[in-house]
Design a protein around this motif. Structure first.
Motif, mmCIF file in Angstrom:
data_model
loop_
_atom_site.group_PDB
_atom_site.id
_atom_site.type_symbol
_atom_site.label_atom_id
_atom_site.label_comp_id
_atom_site.label_asym_id
_atom_site.label_seq_id
_atom_site.Cartn_x
_atom_site.Cartn_y
_atom_site.Cartn_z
ATOM 1 N N ARG A 191 -18.770 73.779 3.369
ATOM 2 C CA ARG A 191 -19.196 75.079 2.818
ATOM 3 C C ARG A 191 -18.782 76.248 3.704
ATOM 4 O O ARG A 191 -18.606 77.363 3.229
ATOM 5 C CB ARG A 191 -20.702 75.092 2.558
ATOM 6 C CG ARG A 191 -21.603 74.950 3.787
ATOM 7 C CD ARG A 191 -23.042 75.095 3.343
ATOM 8 N NE ARG A 191 -23.995 74.999 4.466
ATOM 9 C CZ ARG A 191 -25.242 75.447 4.405
ATOM 10 N NH1 ARG A 191 -25.694 76.005 3.294
ATOM 11 N NH2 ARG A 191 -26.061 75.330 5.422
ATOM 12 N N TRP A 192 -18.622 75.995 5.021
ATOM 13 C CA TRP A 192 -18.186 77.080 5.901
ATOM 14 C C TRP A 192 -16.716 77.399 5.688
ATOM 15 O O TRP A 192 -16.288 78.548 5.868
ATOM 16 C CB TRP A 192 -18.475 76.714 7.358
ATOM 17 C CG TRP A 192 -19.949 76.690 7.632
ATOM 18 C CD1 TRP A 192 -20.748 75.585 7.763
ATOM 19 C CD2 TRP A 192 -20.818 77.821 7.753
ATOM 20 N NE1 TRP A 192 -22.054 75.964 7.965
ATOM 21 C CE2 TRP A 192 -22.127 77.328 7.969
ATOM 22 C CE3 TRP A 192 -20.625 79.201 7.705
ATOM 23 C CZ2 TRP A 192 -23.226 78.167 8.135
ATOM 24 C CZ3 TRP A 192 -21.715 80.045 7.870
ATOM 25 C CH2 TRP A 192 -22.998 79.526 8.087
ATOM 26 N N LEU A 193 -15.927 76.406 5.293
ATOM 27 C CA LEU A 193 -14.535 76.678 4.939
ATOM 28 C C LEU A 193 -14.454 77.415 3.597
ATOM 29 O O LEU A 193 -13.546 78.222 3.385
ATOM 30 C CB LEU A 193 -13.732 75.374 4.884
ATOM 31 C CG LEU A 193 -13.474 74.694 6.230
ATOM 32 C CD1 LEU A 193 -12.666 73.409 6.036
ATOM 33 C CD2 LEU A 193 -12.752 75.640 7.192
ATOM 34 N N ILE A 194 -15.404 77.122 2.710
ATOM 35 C CA ILE A 194 -15.507 77.898 1.466
ATOM 36 C C ILE A 194 -15.759 79.364 1.809
ATOM 37 O O ILE A 194 -15.137 80.282 1.244
ATOM 38 C CB ILE A 194 -16.641 77.360 0.572
ATOM 39 C CG1 ILE A 194 -16.336 75.940 0.077
ATOM 40 C CG2 ILE A 194 -16.915 78.309 -0.591
ATOM 41 C CD1 ILE A 194 -15.324 75.858 -1.034
ATOM 42 N N ALA A 195 -16.680 79.606 2.749
ATOM 43 C CA ALA A 195 -16.974 80.980 3.179
ATOM 44 C C ALA A 195 -15.749 81.623 3.812
ATOM 45 O O ALA A 195 -15.460 82.804 3.580
ATOM 46 C CB ALA A 195 -18.143 80.981 4.168
ATOM 47 N N THR A 225 -14.956 86.762 -7.548
ATOM 48 C CA THR A 225 -14.596 85.342 -7.636
ATOM 49 C C THR A 225 -15.379 84.436 -6.681
ATOM 50 O O THR A 225 -15.947 83.433 -7.109
ATOM 51 C CB THR A 225 -13.079 85.166 -7.417
ATOM 52 O OG1 THR A 225 -12.401 85.546 -8.623
ATOM 53 C CG2 THR A 225 -12.716 83.725 -7.106
ATOM 54 N N PRO A 226 -15.442 84.734 -5.368
ATOM 55 C CA PRO A 226 -16.101 83.783 -4.473
ATOM 56 C C PRO A 226 -17.616 83.887 -4.425
ATOM 57 O O PRO A 226 -18.282 82.969 -3.936
ATOM 58 C CB PRO A 226 -15.515 84.132 -3.098
ATOM 59 C CG PRO A 226 -14.866 85.451 -3.228
ATOM 60 C CD PRO A 226 -14.877 85.871 -4.650
ATOM 61 N N VAL A 227 -18.164 84.994 -4.931
ATOM 62 C CA VAL A 227 -19.577 85.289 -4.681
ATOM 63 C C VAL A 227 -20.516 84.274 -5.339
ATOM 64 O O VAL A 227 -21.440 83.758 -4.706
ATOM 65 C CB VAL A 227 -19.915 86.721 -5.142
ATOM 66 C CG1 VAL A 227 -21.410 86.961 -5.127
ATOM 67 C CG2 VAL A 227 -19.213 87.732 -4.239
ATOM 68 N N SER A 228 -20.278 83.982 -6.606
ATOM 69 C CA SER A 228 -21.155 83.047 -7.315
ATOM 70 C C SER A 228 -21.173 81.684 -6.637
ATOM 71 O O SER A 228 -22.229 81.073 -6.447
ATOM 72 C CB SER A 228 -20.695 82.905 -8.770
ATOM 73 O OG SER A 228 -21.495 81.962 -9.460
ATOM 74 N N PHE A 277 -24.757 78.108 -0.425
ATOM 75 C CA PHE A 277 -25.705 78.496 0.627
ATOM 76 C C PHE A 277 -27.062 78.873 0.029
ATOM 77 O O PHE A 277 -27.506 80.018 0.146
ATOM 78 C CB PHE A 277 -25.152 79.676 1.436
ATOM 79 C CG PHE A 277 -23.988 79.331 2.314
ATOM 80 C CD1 PHE A 277 -24.172 79.030 3.654
ATOM 81 C CD2 PHE A 277 -22.698 79.303 1.806
ATOM 82 C CE1 PHE A 277 -23.095 78.713 4.470
ATOM 83 C CE2 PHE A 277 -21.607 78.992 2.619
ATOM 84 C CZ PHE A 277 -21.813 78.688 3.953
ATOM 85 N N PRO A 278 -27.754 77.935 -0.624
ATOM 86 C CA PRO A 278 -29.062 78.262 -1.189
ATOM 87 C C PRO A 278 -30.079 78.627 -0.112
ATOM 88 O O PRO A 278 -31.056 79.321 -0.390
ATOM 89 C CB PRO A 278 -29.464 76.963 -1.900
ATOM 90 C CG PRO A 278 -28.713 75.890 -1.187
ATOM 91 C CD PRO A 278 -27.416 76.518 -0.793
ATOM 92 N N GLY A 330 -27.978 85.504 1.697
ATOM 93 C CA GLY A 330 -27.561 86.797 2.223
ATOM 94 C C GLY A 330 -26.452 86.672 3.245
ATOM 95 O O GLY A 330 -25.465 87.410 3.207
ATOM 96 N N LEU A 331 -26.596 85.718 4.179
ATOM 97 C CA LEU A 331 -25.578 85.506 5.206
ATOM 98 C C LEU A 331 -24.227 85.178 4.581
ATOM 99 O O LEU A 331 -23.193 85.743 4.969
ATOM 100 C CB LEU A 331 -26.007 84.374 6.136
ATOM 101 C CG LEU A 331 -24.940 83.883 7.131
ATOM 102 C CD1 LEU A 331 -24.604 84.983 8.130
ATOM 103 C CD2 LEU A 331 -25.403 82.621 7.842
ATOM 104 N N ALA A 332 -24.222 84.270 3.612
ATOM 105 C CA ALA A 332 -22.958 83.806 3.016
ATOM 106 C C ALA A 332 -22.226 84.939 2.299
ATOM 107 O O ALA A 332 -21.033 85.166 2.522
ATOM 108 C CB ALA A 332 -23.230 82.660 2.057
#
Length: 419
Positions: free
Chosen positions: A8-12, A121-124, A130-131, A135-137
């Motif tokens: 998930r951090w690579l997604i971010a 695009t990436p926000v959703s 990051f449930p 906010g951080l994500a």
């Protein structure tokens, strides 16, 4: 075998890659003087290119939100890459033939569409990945948009001097297309019912109860008071913030007596506070809640705008401006998580797109209002007092939405108890 779950951090990081590319739009002013000198176009004619880009950002975000939800972040990201890259390359062609209207079409309209799709695009997906740290994500990604001009502006200025305007557009188009294309390939929503490690069943239950007030579609969300409260709060925050950004240098010289050089330095530092405000306020919102963050935004800015017209101390004036810029950036970064809290993640991208029409409207209204009042009254004071009043309204809305949230949560709890 179970399918390997992405990091998930690579997604971010991929989200940051997209946002730091499209955020280069805030460096548009670097092209202004070179274009004026080369083509003898007027300042307002060249500035209109940026306004068109922001307008199409808001419109495409609103109309393409459902597309993002339906086809996923990878397809949407690839389309955004193509539109933004083609927009920049087309802008180089427009410059080479000296066509202002082609510049409007390529950089303004086509590039603006890439901006809008790329922004949402990436926000959703980030909110779903990051449930535990919504906010951080989202703050990380949107921080990239805020910081982009700090990186892009000096690079663009050197490129224009070294290889010319057209070649700069061509190179930027190719580079940003590559970054966005590769970033989009890694984007994906999490597997169904996925949860990050370390969240047990009780945490998941509490999270759902405290953060997701409802699970609504975009068309259901726009029928609620909560949606329009968020829209109005973002509109006021962006209108006043972008107005300050548009006249920061002359206003600092007029009110606080800063020299032109000192005012220019202040404008550069404002970008830092804009960026840090995005990650800072969004991260804080994970701990104190989005309603508290927005109420704080508006309380702080009400005081700041009330003080600004009468501050003659240069350092104090700049401090107030920097505080305003953190709230401006924080408003953008905190809104996706707030949407998730109130409407769930079912169609968060589409709802976010609808909300961003407030940005499109504010981008046109804010600079026009402050410029018109300055020309009419020969002073920035009236504008700042008007904005103070607007923040009082926003503060009231931020308090009223709490009542609406409390009533719905109470009704949900009563329904669960009855069931």
């Amino acid at each position: 075998m179970a399918k390997k779950v992405k990091n998930r951090w690579l997604i971010a990081a991929a989200a940051v890659g997209i946002h730091i590319s499209i955020g280069s739009v805030y460096s548009w002013s670097v092209f202004t003087n070179p274009l004026r000198e080369k083509h003898d176009w007027g300042l307002s004619e060249i500035s209109l290119t940026f306004s068109i880009a922001i307008l199409f950002l808001g419109l495409s975000a609103a109309f393409m939100g459902h597309f993002v939800e339906r086809y996923g972040p990878r397809i949407s990201g690839l389309i955004a890459s193509a539109c933004f890259g083609a927009g920049l390359i087309g802008a180089g062609f427009a410059d080479s033939i000296g066509s202002l209207y082609m510049l409007y079409f390529f950089y303004g309209a086509l590039g603006g569409i890439g901006l809008g799709i790329g922004y949402i695009t990436p926000v959703s997906s980030l909110v779903k990945w990051f449930p535990d740290r919504r906010g951080l994500a989202t703050g990380l990604a949107i921080m990239g948009f805020g910081f982009a001009s700090l990186i892009a502006s000096p690079v663009i200025a050197k490129l224009i001097t070294g290889i010319g305007i057209s070649n700069t557009f061509y190179l930027l188009g190719a580079v940003y297309f590559g970054i966005m294309f590769l970033s989009s390939l890694y984007l994906a929503p999490p597997p169904k019912d996925w949860q990050p490690e370390g969240i047990d069943e009780r945490d998941k239950k509490e999270e759902k109860q405290t953060k997701d007030l409802a699970q609504l579609t975009a068309n259901e969300a726009v029928k609620t008071i909560r949606f329009w409260a968020l829209w109005a709060m973002l509109f006021i925050n962006v209108t006043c913030g972008i107005a300050v950004i548009s006249v920061a240098s002359p206003m600092a010289q007029d009110i606080a007596g800063l020299s032109a050089g000192a005012a220019a330095t202040m404008v550069g530092i404002m970008g830092l506070f804009n960026g840090f405000g995005r990650i800072g306020w969004a991260s804080v919102s994970d701990y104190i809640g989005r309603p508290n963050v927005y109420t704080t935004f508006f309380a702080v800015q009400t005081v700041a705008f009330l003080l600004l017209p009468n501050v003659t101390n240069a350092m104090f004036f700049q401090l107030l401006v920097y505080i305003i810029l953190t709230c401006y950036g924080g408003g953008f970064a905190s809104i996706p998580a707030y949407i998730g809290d109130l409407f769930g993640t079912k169609q968060l991208g589409a709802i976010h797109g609808y909300i961003l029409t407030a940005w499109a409207g504010a981008g046109l209204v804010g600079p026009l209002v402050v410029s018109w009042i300055r020309e009419t009254t020969n002073s920035y004071s009236l504008t700042l007092y008007i904005f103070t009043g607007a923040f009082v309204v926003a503060l009231a809305i931020s308090l009223l939405i709490r009542i609406n949230i409390r009533n719905i949560r109470r009704a949900n709890n009563n329904t669960q108890a009855a069931g």
